[in-house]
Design an enzyme around this catalytic site. Structure first.
Site, short mmCIF file in Angstrom:
data_model
loop_
_atom_site.label_atom_id
_atom_site.label_comp_id
_atom_site.label_asym_id
_atom_site.label_seq_id
_atom_site.Cartn_x
_atom_site.Cartn_y
_atom_site.Cartn_z
N THR A 98 0.84 -1.21 0.00
CA THR A 98 0.00 0.00 0.00
C THR A 98 0.87 1.24 0.00
O THR A 98 1.97 1.23 0.55
CB THR A 98 -0.95 0.04 1.22
OG1 THR A 98 -1.72 1.25 1.15
CG2 THR A 98 -0.21 0.05 2.54
N ASN A 99 0.36 2.31 -0.64
CA ASN A 99 1.05 3.60 -0.60
C ASN A 99 0.44 4.51 0.44
O ASN A 99 0.87 5.65 0.61
CB ASN A 99 0.98 4.28 -1.98
CG ASN A 99 1.88 3.59 -2.98
OD1 ASN A 99 3.05 3.35 -2.70
ND2 ASN A 99 1.32 3.24 -4.14
N GLY A 109 -0.81 6.14 6.31
CA GLY A 109 -1.59 5.88 7.53
C GLY A 109 -1.71 4.38 7.77
O GLY A 109 -1.51 3.89 8.88
N ASP A 111 -7.84 -4.09 1.85
CA ASP A 111 -8.79 -3.18 1.22
C ASP A 111 -9.86 -2.92 2.25
O ASP A 111 -10.34 -3.83 2.91
CB ASP A 111 -9.39 -3.78 -0.05
CG ASP A 111 -10.01 -2.69 -0.90
OD1 ASP A 111 -9.28 -1.78 -1.34
OD2 ASP A 111 -11.24 -2.71 -1.13
N ASP A 160 -11.21 9.00 10.08
CA ASP A 160 -11.02 8.86 11.54
C ASP A 160 -11.68 9.98 12.38
O ASP A 160 -12.26 9.69 13.43
CB ASP A 160 -9.52 8.78 11.89
CG ASP A 160 -8.95 7.39 11.66
OD1 ASP A 160 -9.74 6.45 11.41
OD2 ASP A 160 -7.72 7.23 11.72
N HIS A 169 -11.02 -2.35 12.72
CA HIS A 169 -11.15 -3.35 11.66
C HIS A 169 -9.77 -3.83 11.20
O HIS A 169 -9.49 -5.02 11.12
CB HIS A 169 -11.94 -2.74 10.51
CG HIS A 169 -11.43 -1.38 10.06
ND1 HIS A 169 -11.13 -0.36 10.94
CD2 HIS A 169 -11.11 -0.88 8.83
CE1 HIS A 169 -10.68 0.68 10.28
NE2 HIS A 169 -10.66 0.40 9.00
P1 IMP Z 1 -8.36 1.45 0.15
O1 IMP Z 1 -8.47 0.27 1.08
O2 IMP Z 1 -6.94 1.81 -0.13
O3 IMP Z 1 -9.21 1.31 -1.06
O4 IMP Z 1 -8.88 2.72 0.92
C1 IMP Z 1 -9.86 2.64 1.86
C2 IMP Z 1 -10.31 4.03 2.26
O5 IMP Z 1 -11.28 3.85 3.29
C3 IMP Z 1 -9.21 4.90 2.83
O6 IMP Z 1 -8.58 5.69 1.87
C4 IMP Z 1 -10.01 5.75 3.82
O7 IMP Z 1 -10.64 6.81 3.16
C5 IMP Z 1 -11.06 4.78 4.31
N1 IMP Z 1 -10.55 4.05 5.48
C6 IMP Z 1 -10.20 2.74 5.58
N2 IMP Z 1 -9.77 2.43 6.80
C7 IMP Z 1 -9.82 3.58 7.49
C8 IMP Z 1 -9.48 3.91 8.84
O8 IMP Z 1 -8.99 3.10 9.63
N3 IMP Z 1 -9.68 5.18 9.18
C9 IMP Z 1 -10.21 6.12 8.36
N4 IMP Z 1 -10.52 5.88 7.10
C10 IMP Z 1 -10.33 4.60 6.67
#
Ligand code: IMP
Length: 197
Positions: free
Chosen positions: A8-9, A12, A70, A153, A178
């Site tokens: 992942t890039n 956070g 994801d 968050d 999660h």
């Molecule tokens: P992806 O899994 O890279 O497609 O991105 C999931 C997106 O869901 C992130 O860019 C956040 O916008 C949101 N997201 C996923 N997990 C968290 C978390 O722990 N805190 C806040 N936002 C989250």
């Protein structure tokens, strides 16, 4: 010692995952160690599909064991949105947060339930796959609170603490989130694999 590349890039996510995977059995690599990896299009229909796509493609290119997650925020009042589209719901975290708050403007506290979902996938270069899925339940705040974390968050309220993820900070967040729960399951899998070698 297992070398694992976190696919992942999102810095956070890297910080959270590194913290949980911190173990003498594991050496963590990040995308910074592999500057020429391809960009992955997240066009799957489920979190698992997207996580698999990221982990398997990056494993193929790097030759390393890859871990991808994801994740997304599912809001009851919005029938599960933004869900799979959580990262693409606007061009910045601020824009995405404001969009949620606007859509929930006059919605009462008991109608603001939401959950974060995380699918994590560990893919080996020989094709072996381990997959887990976890969630964390909460609700959507009326305005952003707290300075820590990333993404949604500041508006994700955890009922047990009556604080947002951004107020709790990443140590407590990791215990209940999660991603934290999913990554601990992955660590158990890794430890079992390392123990059976
Ligand atoms: P992806 O899994 O890279 O497609 O991105 C999931 C997106 O869901 C992130 O860019 C956040 O916008 C949101 N997201 C996923 N997990 C968290 C978390 O722990 N805190 C806040 N936002 C989250």
């Amino acid at each position: 010692m297992l070398e694992i590349l976190i696919a992942t890039n999102n810095l956070g996510k890297v910080k959270e995952i590194k913290d949980i995977l911190d173990s003498p059995e594991i050496k963590i690599l990040t995308m910074k160690d592999f500057p020429h990896l391809p960009k992955i299009v997240e066009d799957g229909k489920t979190y698992q599909e997207n996580a698999f796509k990221k982990a398997s493609k990056i494993s193929e290119y790097s030759g390393k064991i890859c871990l991808a997650d994801d994740s997304g925020l599912e809001i009851d009042y919005l029938k599960g949105k933004p869900g799979l589209y959580s990262s693409r719901w606007g061009s910045s975290d601020e824009e995405r947060i404001n969009k949620v708050l606007k859509l929930l403007e006059n919605v009462l506290p008991n109608k603001r339930k939401a959950k974060f979902v995380c699918a994590a996938m560990l893919v080996f270069p020989d094709g072996k796959i381990y997959s887990v899925k976890e969630e964390c339940k909460g609700s959507i705040e009326f305005k952003p609170k707290g300075e820590h974390g990333f993404g949604y968050d500041p508006i994700f309220l955890v009922p047990e603490y009556n604080k947002t993820f951004a107020e709790l900070g990443y140590k407590i967040k990791n215990q209940i989130s999660h991603r934290g729960k999913a990554m601990r399951k992955i660590v158990n899998i890794i430890n079992e694999l390392a123990g059976s070698e």
